[in-house]
Design a protein around this motif. Structure first.
Motif, PDB file in Angstrom:
ATOM      1  N   ILE A  81     -77.357 -96.937 -45.915  1.00  0.00           N
ATOM      2  CA  ILE A  81     -76.267 -96.037 -45.508  1.00  0.00           C
ATOM      3  C   ILE A  81     -76.805 -94.625 -45.326  1.00  0.00           C
ATOM      4  N   ASP A  82     -77.622 -94.170 -46.269  1.00  0.00           N
ATOM      5  CA  ASP A  82     -78.225 -92.836 -46.142  1.00  0.00           C
ATOM      6  C   ASP A  82     -79.045 -92.733 -44.860  1.00  0.00           C
ATOM      7  N   ALA A  83     -79.858 -93.757 -44.594  1.00  0.00           N
ATOM      8  CA  ALA A  83     -80.699 -93.747 -43.397  1.00  0.00           C
ATOM      9  C   ALA A  83     -79.850 -93.722 -42.132  1.00  0.00           C
ATOM     10  N   GLY A  84     -78.807 -94.543 -42.102  1.00  0.00           N
ATOM     11  CA  GLY A  84     -77.951 -94.602 -40.927  1.00  0.00           C
ATOM     12  C   GLY A  84     -77.303 -93.270 -40.618  1.00  0.00           C
ATOM     13  N   MET A  85     -76.815 -92.578 -41.643  1.00  0.00           N
ATOM     14  CA  MET A  85     -76.104 -91.325 -41.410  1.00  0.00           C
ATOM     15  C   MET A  85     -77.056 -90.169 -41.106  1.00  0.00           C
ATOM     16  N   ILE A  86     -78.262 -90.199 -41.655  1.00  0.00           N
ATOM     17  CA  ILE A  86     -79.230 -89.137 -41.342  1.00  0.00           C
ATOM     18  C   ILE A  86     -79.762 -89.304 -39.926  1.00  0.00           C
ATOM     19  N   PHE A  87     -80.218 -90.515 -39.589  1.00  0.00           N
ATOM     20  CA  PHE A  87     -80.856 -90.716 -38.291  1.00  0.00           C
ATOM     21  C   PHE A  87     -79.856 -91.011 -37.175  1.00  0.00           C
ATOM     22  N   GLY A  88     -78.598 -91.319 -37.546  1.00  0.00           N
ATOM     23  CA  GLY A  88     -77.582 -91.588 -36.535  1.00  0.00           C
ATOM     24  C   GLY A  88     -76.651 -90.424 -36.262  1.00  0.00           C
ATOM     25  N   ILE A 136     -71.763 -76.567 -40.974  1.00  0.00           N
ATOM     26  CA  ILE A 136     -73.139 -76.103 -40.771  1.00  0.00           C
ATOM     27  C   ILE A 136     -73.712 -75.540 -42.071  1.00  0.00           C
ATOM     28  N   ARG A 137     -72.883 -74.841 -42.842  1.00  0.00           N
ATOM     29  CA  ARG A 137     -73.359 -74.315 -44.129  1.00  0.00           C
ATOM     30  C   ARG A 137     -73.671 -75.438 -45.114  1.00  0.00           C
ATOM     31  N   PHE A 138     -73.040 -76.590 -44.934  1.00  0.00           N
ATOM     32  CA  PHE A 138     -73.383 -77.754 -45.756  1.00  0.00           C
ATOM     33  C   PHE A 138     -74.737 -78.321 -45.346  1.00  0.00           C
ATOM     34  N   GLY A 139     -75.097 -78.117 -44.074  1.00  0.00           N
ATOM     35  CA  GLY A 139     -76.385 -78.602 -43.585  1.00  0.00           C
ATOM     36  C   GLY A 139     -76.310 -79.486 -42.363  1.00  0.00           C
ATOM     37  N   MET A 140     -75.115 -79.645 -41.783  1.00  0.00           N
ATOM     38  CA  MET A 140     -74.989 -80.456 -40.579  1.00  0.00           C
ATOM     39  C   MET A 140     -75.624 -79.726 -39.387  1.00  0.00           C
ATOM     40  N   PRO A 141     -76.220 -80.467 -38.436  1.00  0.00           N
ATOM     41  CA  PRO A 141     -76.855 -79.814 -37.286  1.00  0.00           C
ATOM     42  C   PRO A 141     -75.863 -79.119 -36.368  1.00  0.00           C
ATOM     43  N   MET A 142     -74.638 -79.617 -36.309  1.00  0.00           N
ATOM     44  CA  MET A 142     -73.555 -78.937 -35.602  1.00  0.00           C
ATOM     45  C   MET A 142     -72.253 -79.311 -36.286  1.00  0.00           C
ATOM     46  N   HIS A 157     -87.488 -88.571 -50.019  1.00  0.00           N
ATOM     47  CA  HIS A 157     -86.556 -89.705 -49.965  1.00  0.00           C
ATOM     48  C   HIS A 157     -86.269 -90.085 -48.514  1.00  0.00           C
ATOM     49  N   VAL A 158     -86.081 -89.098 -47.648  1.00  0.00           N
ATOM     50  CA  VAL A 158     -85.806 -89.360 -46.226  1.00  0.00           C
ATOM     51  C   VAL A 158     -87.006 -90.048 -45.565  1.00  0.00           C
ATOM     52  N   PHE A 159     -88.219 -89.629 -45.922  1.00  0.00           N
ATOM     53  CA  PHE A 159     -89.416 -90.289 -45.388  1.00  0.00           C
ATOM     54  C   PHE A 159     -89.412 -91.774 -45.746  1.00  0.00           C
ATOM     55  N   HIS A 160     -89.082 -92.084 -46.989  1.00  0.00           N
ATOM     56  CA  HIS A 160     -89.046 -93.491 -47.410  1.00  0.00           C
ATOM     57  C   HIS A 160     -87.919 -94.251 -46.704  1.00  0.00           C
ATOM     58  N   LEU A 161     -86.813 -93.565 -46.406  1.00  0.00           N
ATOM     59  CA  LEU A 161     -85.730 -94.204 -45.649  1.00  0.00           C
ATOM     60  C   LEU A 161     -86.213 -94.608 -44.259  1.00  0.00           C
ATOM     61  N   PRO A 168     -80.432 -83.619 -43.739  1.00  0.00           N
ATOM     62  CA  PRO A 168     -81.578 -84.336 -44.312  1.00  0.00           C
ATOM     63  C   PRO A 168     -82.009 -83.799 -45.672  1.00  0.00           C
ATOM     64  N   PHE A 169     -81.904 -82.476 -45.866  1.00  0.00           N
ATOM     65  CA  PHE A 169     -82.382 -81.909 -47.127  1.00  0.00           C
ATOM     66  C   PHE A 169     -81.517 -82.334 -48.313  1.00  0.00           C
ATOM     67  N   ARG A 170     -80.365 -82.978 -48.042  1.00  0.00           N
ATOM     68  CA  ARG A 170     -79.528 -83.517 -49.123  1.00  0.00           C
ATOM     69  C   ARG A 170     -79.796 -85.000 -49.370  1.00  0.00           C
ATOM     70  N   GLY A 171     -80.603 -85.634 -48.505  1.00  0.00           N
ATOM     71  CA  GLY A 171     -81.048 -86.998 -48.766  1.00  0.00           C
ATOM     72  C   GLY A 171     -80.108 -88.101 -48.329  1.00  0.00           C
ATOM     73  N   GLY A 172     -79.008 -87.776 -47.649  1.00  0.00           N
ATOM     74  CA  GLY A 172     -78.046 -88.796 -47.229  1.00  0.00           C
ATOM     75  C   GLY A 172     -76.776 -88.723 -48.062  1.00  0.00           C
ATOM     76  N   PRO A 173     -75.667 -89.272 -47.568  1.00  0.00           N
ATOM     77  CA  PRO A 173     -74.376 -89.121 -48.255  1.00  0.00           C
ATOM     78  C   PRO A 173     -74.337 -89.726 -49.655  1.00  0.00           C
ATOM     79  N   LEU A 174     -74.876 -90.933 -49.831  1.00  0.00           N
ATOM     80  CA  LEU A 174     -74.805 -91.558 -51.155  1.00  0.00           C
ATOM     81  C   LEU A 174     -75.834 -90.963 -52.111  1.00  0.00           C
ATOM     82  N   HIS A 175     -76.962 -90.536 -51.583  1.00  0.00           N
ATOM     83  CA  HIS A 175     -77.947 -89.838 -52.414  1.00  0.00           C
ATOM     84  C   HIS A 175     -77.355 -88.513 -52.895  1.00  0.00           C
ATOM     85  N   TYR A 176     -76.657 -87.832 -52.000  1.00  0.00           N
ATOM     86  CA  TYR A 176     -75.983 -86.580 -52.366  1.00  0.00           C
ATOM     87  C   TYR A 176     -74.900 -86.839 -53.413  1.00  0.00           C
TER      88      TYR A 176
END
Length: 483
Positions: free
Chosen positions: A418-425, A312-318, A82-86, A430-438
């Protein structure tokens, strides 16, 4: 047909049965420093298969095929596809025009402006960098040299990039530039005065762009004779690492100017996201409630290390506390004040106190953490003493609720954007696919009910946005149609 691969001495040595387990332990240790097994299982599975079977054993191919068949149907695999397609979605936004500016003029040589100028020069454009005095430009030139040295390696290419980047105290580049990017401090009057001056001296065809992080374009462009020329091109820090660039269009921004800006962002190898000009735009608006909730948790005497660990346990980089320190607490305060002016709410007192004491974060060597040689100094903390699940819920729910509000207000066109903006911004997991995908995978109603719960216990900042009702209704209609 390519010739069969032949192994060298080192490869044959490391693939011996007695060596692989020892080397595997070291590689596993290195992996665990960078990623979590439960979030990104594939590298660990590949390592385990190699340690067990090597590469010459026919069983290795069987084990590899079995591992792939298991991994490809996991949630992580589907979400990363899904992230690749975003990413492809964002690239497609810049295909409407074929305009390639050759000369960029950047005004403001601070952390953002200087790094924007350096990145444009790295990508082959001629760049002039303007500020009030040479002493403000010099640090940016130094950072540019470091970037070029790291990315280009070859001395002649490094020198060529340096030659493309010219200090310009007098601003002579304004009259020659194809695109002019304003990157001064966040003050409406200062930006208006600057663009009034630029408009009088620039080429009629030049693109006028602001790197503002939160001020609506339709407030800045009120002083322009041709307000349709102004567009927002909002980079994220650090410029060389963050792929996303928000391309902001106000009510008066012409479609041609917007398309040129999208094409320019793609030209410099960034991912453009078209965003409506509303306070905070998309990324900062969705991110700020998350950051503010983390500071409220600090005020409740939850240690910074615990708050960051939950994220971080949720998957955030920091974690959000370290992120605030990295961005700069003064910038966080400025954006927070701007957003509360438009949307209500209050800014946590502890944030203002930090600014008053000149504790701005990493750049001042102290914020919510202390820093030594650019590295965070953490205190030893027993995470088992705290309810990490509740802390995590409070942080993530604030972000999800704001994302749904942005979707309802059509800040961007689709949930995928929105998912793309929050993942790449921001690096949203990423492994959750973005906030709205999650949110979709978790269940819209389940999340709305959690928000209702926190609204009752913690107050109106958790009031579910009415957009949740729209998502729940749409989801139920899809389920009915599928049945």
């Amino acid at each position: 047909t390519p010739p069969p691969h032949t192994t060298n001495i080192f490869q044959r040595f490391t693939n011996q049965n007695g060596i692989r387990p020892l080397l595997g332990k070291w590689v596993n240790y290195q992996l665990e420093k960078k990623i979590r097994r439960d979030q990104y299982p594939a590298p660990f599975k590949a390592l385990e298969t190699w340690v067990k079977n090597g590469v010459d054993n026919p069983q290795a191919f069987v084990e590899e095929a079995r591992s792939l068949s298991e991994l490809i149907v996991t949630d992580t695999s589907r979400n990363l596809v899904h992230v690749f397609h975003l990413q492809e979605l964002l690239k497609s936004q810049a295909k409407k025009v074929d305009v390639k500016p050759q000369h960029v003029h950047v005004i403001g040589a601070g952390a953002m402006g200087g790094d924007i100028a350096a990145w444009c020069a790295l990508r082959g454009l001629t760049v002039t960098l303007q500020d009030r005095e040479a002493r403000f430009i010099a640090p940016a030139i130094g950072r540019a040299y470091d970037l070029f040295s790291k990315r280009l390696k070859i001395s002649s290419e490094i020198q060529a990039a340096m030659d493309r980047l010219t200090p310009d105290i007098q601003g002579k580049g304004v009259s020659r530039a194809d695109i002019i990017i304003e990157a001064i401090f966040e003050n409406l009057e200062a930006k208006q005065n600057l663009f009034q001056s630029i408009e009088q001296h620039c080429k009629p065809s030049a693109l006028l762009a602001s790197n503002t992080s939160s001020i609506p374009l339709d407030e800045i462009n009120q002083v322009l004779q041709q307000p349709e020329r102004l567009v927002g091109i909002h980079f994220f820090n650090p410029v060389a690492m963050m792929k996303l660039v928000e391309v902001i269009h106000g009510e008066k921004t012409s479609e041609d100017v917007l398309n040129q800006a999208l094409a320019f962002v793609k030209q410099i190898d960034r991912l453009p996201l078209s965003v409506e000009s509303h306070p905070g735009f998309l990324v900062n608006r969705v991110l700020m409630p998350y950051l503010m909730e983390s500071i409220l948790l600090l005020e409740e005497k939850i240690p910074a290390e615990v708050i960051d660990e939950a994220a971080i346990r949720f998957g955030m980089p920091m974690g959000p506390i370290e992120l605030g320190d990295t961005v700069g607490l003064d910038i966080c305060l400025s954006v927070a004040k701007n957003l509360t002016h438009y949307f209500g709410g209050t800014v946590p007192k502890i944030l203002e106190e930090k600014i008053n004491h000149k504790q701005l974060g990493k750049k001042s060597k102290q914020g919510f953490y202390r820093y030594q040689n650019g590295k965070k100094i953490s205190r030893k903390t027993n995470f088992d003493d705290y309810d990490l699940e509740t802390i995590q819920s409070r942080l993530i729910l604030r972000m999800l609720n704001e994302a749904v509000a942005c979707l309802r207000e059509k800040i961007v066109a689709t949930p995928q954007e929105i998912d793309a903006g929050m993942i790449f911004g921001t690096g949203f997991a990423p492994f959750r696919g973005g906030p709205l995908h999650y949110a979709e995978n978790t269940g819209y109603k389940k999340i709305r009910d959690k928000l209702f719960h926190y609204e009752q216990t913690l107050g109106p900042r958790f009031t579910p946005d009415e957009g949740w009702n729209n998502l729940i209704s749409s989801s139920q209609e899809e389920e009915t149609a599928a049945a």
